[in-house]
Design a protein around this motif. Sequence first.
Motif, PDB file in Angstrom:
ATOM      1  N   ASN A  35     128.391  -6.316  11.394  1.00 60.27           N
ATOM      2  CA  ASN A  35     128.199  -7.072  10.160  1.00 60.27           C
ATOM      3  C   ASN A  35     128.788  -6.369   8.941  1.00 60.27           C
ATOM      4  OD1 ASN A  35     126.685  -9.114  11.467  1.00 60.27           O
ATOM      5  ND2 ASN A  35     124.883  -7.790  11.431  1.00 60.27           N
ATOM      6  N   ALA A  36     129.607  -5.332   9.147  1.00 64.79           N
ATOM      7  CA  ALA A  36     130.168  -4.580   8.029  1.00 64.79           C
ATOM      8  C   ALA A  36     131.291  -5.369   7.352  1.00 64.79           C
ATOM      9  CB  ALA A  36     130.692  -3.234   8.507  1.00 64.79           C
ATOM     10  N   LEU A  37     131.397  -5.206   6.039  1.00 67.20           N
ATOM     11  CA  LEU A  37     132.479  -5.792   5.258  1.00 67.20           C
ATOM     12  C   LEU A  37     133.584  -4.762   5.059  1.00 67.20           C
ATOM     13  CD1 LEU A  37     130.579  -7.765   2.465  1.00 67.20           C
ATOM     14  CD2 LEU A  37     131.772  -8.729   4.432  1.00 67.20           C
ATOM     15  N   ARG A  38     134.812  -5.218   5.116  1.00 67.54           N
ATOM     16  CA  ARG A  38     135.967  -4.363   4.834  1.00 67.54           C
ATOM     17  C   ARG A  38     136.696  -4.900   3.607  1.00 67.54           C
ATOM     18  NH1 ARG A  38     138.675  -3.835  10.889  1.00 67.54           N
ATOM     19  NH2 ARG A  38     136.854  -2.934  11.944  1.00 67.54           N
ATOM     20  N   THR A  39     137.152  -3.994   2.776  1.00 68.35           N
ATOM     21  CA  THR A  39     137.861  -4.379   1.558  1.00 68.35           C
ATOM     22  C   THR A  39     139.363  -4.287   1.805  1.00 68.35           C
ATOM     23  OG1 THR A  39     136.035  -3.488   0.242  1.00 68.35           O
ATOM     24  CG2 THR A  39     138.086  -3.933  -0.900  1.00 68.35           C
ATOM     25  N   HIS A  40     140.093  -5.312   1.355  1.00 69.22           N
ATOM     26  CA  HIS A  40     141.548  -5.360   1.553  1.00 69.22           C
ATOM     27  C   HIS A  40     142.236  -5.698   0.226  1.00 69.22           C
ATOM     28  CE1 HIS A  40     140.975  -5.584   5.983  1.00 69.22           C
ATOM     29  NE2 HIS A  40     139.929  -6.324   5.663  1.00 69.22           N
ATOM     30  N   MET A  41     143.333  -5.039  -0.031  1.00 67.33           N
ATOM     31  CA  MET A  41     144.240  -5.437  -1.107  1.00 67.33           C
ATOM     32  C   MET A  41     145.502  -5.960  -0.437  1.00 67.33           C
ATOM     33  SD  MET A  41     145.617  -3.371  -4.460  1.00 67.33           S
ATOM     34  CE  MET A  41     146.646  -2.242  -3.514  1.00 67.33           C
ATOM     35  N   GLY A  64     136.823 -13.243   9.441  1.00 69.43           N
ATOM     36  CA  GLY A  64     136.787 -14.121   8.290  1.00 69.43           C
ATOM     37  C   GLY A  64     137.214 -13.371   7.041  1.00 69.43           C
ATOM     38  N   VAL A  65     137.824 -14.076   6.104  1.00 66.29           N
ATOM     39  CA  VAL A  65     138.324 -13.467   4.872  1.00 66.29           C
ATOM     40  C   VAL A  65     137.732 -14.207   3.685  1.00 66.29           C
ATOM     41  CG1 VAL A  65     140.366 -12.934   3.479  1.00 66.29           C
ATOM     42  CG2 VAL A  65     140.473 -12.742   5.972  1.00 66.29           C
ATOM     43  N   CYS A  66     137.143 -13.458   2.756  1.00 64.32           N
ATOM     44  CA  CYS A  66     136.605 -14.009   1.516  1.00 64.32           C
ATOM     45  C   CYS A  66     137.434 -13.464   0.369  1.00 64.32           C
ATOM     46  CB  CYS A  66     135.129 -13.629   1.356  1.00 64.32           C
ATOM     47  SG  CYS A  66     134.388 -14.234  -0.177  1.00 64.32           S
ATOM     48  N   ILE A  67     138.157 -14.340  -0.322  1.00 69.66           N
ATOM     49  CA  ILE A  67     139.023 -13.933  -1.434  1.00 69.66           C
ATOM     50  C   ILE A  67     138.186 -13.865  -2.702  1.00 69.66           C
ATOM     51  CG2 ILE A  67     141.018 -14.580  -2.833  1.00 69.66           C
ATOM     52  CD1 ILE A  67     142.215 -15.866  -0.377  1.00 69.66           C
ATOM     53  N   MET A  68     138.255 -12.721  -3.379  1.00 71.80           N
ATOM     54  CA  MET A  68     137.479 -12.509  -4.593  1.00 71.80           C
ATOM     55  C   MET A  68     138.310 -12.685  -5.867  1.00 71.80           C
ATOM     56  SD  MET A  68     135.179  -9.292  -3.290  1.00 71.80           S
ATOM     57  CE  MET A  68     136.614  -8.408  -2.667  1.00 71.80           C
ATOM     58  N   SER A  69     139.577 -12.310  -5.844  1.00 79.19           N
ATOM     59  CA  SER A  69     140.423 -12.443  -7.028  1.00 79.19           C
ATOM     60  C   SER A  69     141.877 -12.368  -6.603  1.00 79.19           C
ATOM     61  CB  SER A  69     140.109 -11.358  -8.063  1.00 79.19           C
ATOM     62  OG  SER A  69     140.434 -10.076  -7.549  1.00 79.19           O
ATOM     63  N   GLY A  70     142.763 -12.754  -7.520  1.00 88.82           N
ATOM     64  CA  GLY A  70     144.192 -12.694  -7.249  1.00 88.82           C
ATOM     65  C   GLY A  70     144.974 -12.654  -8.535  1.00 88.82           C
ATOM     66  N   PHE A 150     135.072 -10.039   7.289  1.00 85.75           N
ATOM     67  CA  PHE A 150     133.844  -9.908   8.063  1.00 85.75           C
ATOM     68  C   PHE A 150     134.086 -10.491   9.440  1.00 85.75           C
ATOM     69  CE2 PHE A 150     133.885 -13.645   5.401  1.00 85.75           C
ATOM     70  CZ  PHE A 150     133.634 -14.677   6.275  1.00 85.75           C
ATOM     71  N   SER A 151     133.246 -10.066  10.405  1.00 89.43           N
ATOM     72  CA  SER A 151     133.443 -10.514  11.788  1.00 89.43           C
ATOM     73  C   SER A 151     132.416 -11.545  12.217  1.00 89.43           C
ATOM     74  CB  SER A 151     133.396  -9.312  12.746  1.00 89.43           C
ATOM     75  OG  SER A 151     132.155  -8.647  12.643  1.00 89.43           O
ATOM     76  N   ASN A 152     131.243 -11.576  11.596  1.00 90.42           N
ATOM     77  CA  ASN A 152     130.187 -12.512  11.990  1.00 90.42           C
ATOM     78  C   ASN A 152     129.926 -13.497  10.862  1.00 90.42           C
ATOM     79  OD1 ASN A 152     129.863 -11.326  14.438  1.00 90.42           O
ATOM     80  ND2 ASN A 152     128.053 -10.156  13.897  1.00 90.42           N
ATOM     81  N   ALA A 153     129.750 -14.745  11.206  1.00 90.22           N
ATOM     82  CA  ALA A 153     129.406 -15.779  10.230  1.00 90.22           C
ATOM     83  C   ALA A 153     128.263 -16.604  10.799  1.00 90.22           C
ATOM     84  CB  ALA A 153     130.605 -16.680   9.931  1.00 90.22           C
ATOM     85  N   ALA A 154     127.154 -16.658  10.091  1.00 88.95           N
ATOM     86  CA  ALA A 154     125.994 -17.442  10.518  1.00 88.95           C
ATOM     87  C   ALA A 154     125.883 -18.671   9.636  1.00 88.95           C
ATOM     88  CB  ALA A 154     124.717 -16.603  10.417  1.00 88.95           C
TER      89      ALA A 154
END
Length: 219
Positions: A35-41, A64-70, A150-154
């Motif tokens: 359930n760990a989150l990884r940060t990507h640029m 899964g990818v959650c976009i925060m800003s661009g 993230f790898s898990n989505a509930a």
Amino acid sequence: MMDEEGEMTRRPRGRPAGSKNRAKPPIIINRDSANALRTHMIEITDGCDVIESVSNFSRRRQRGVCIMSGTGNVTNVNLKQPASPGGEIVTLHGRFEILSLSGSFLPPPAPPAASGLTIYLAGGQGQVVGGSVVGTLMASGPVVIMAASFSNAAYERLPLEEDEVNPLAMPGGSLETPAAQQQLLADPSMFHGTPPSQHLLNSVQLPPEGYWSTGRPPF
């Protein structure tokens, strides 16, 4: 214990002096939690489709990818604006600067409705426009995205039914019951007619020493 003069001496009890100050070996974590989150640029090069690039990244990494800003510039954008009559699609011709970018992407077998991108843009005359991106989103110059994967989505369906059992009160602290999962899988209306996937429903377990609203453990 006898000394050289034949007198009885006692060995001091307890730990030797300075034994508590010895350096302890470091703790090494070999793998991330599920359930760990990884940060990507993520940098997307000029002339590439932002949506396709992020979607391929999500599919190849199976995360899964959650976009925060661009930041950056895009050209010829198609936006769906819900506030307009009928939710019509507006086509913006020219080059626009990204003011805000957010959204999420889930790899297959997630339904397409689980992914989407919302953007706000500034034009050359100072106008600001935004909405949901429809079709492609072509980069004009490098576009840099800050995202978390993230790898898990509930999947959860709200509001909860009144007769549903409180998951915090269940033995083991399960946040999802098998009956609730079956009900969720049997309801295709969650993703606008697209059946959700069983592979993305992962039950989440609370730790045994979970925190409670009273500030005291349940024992």
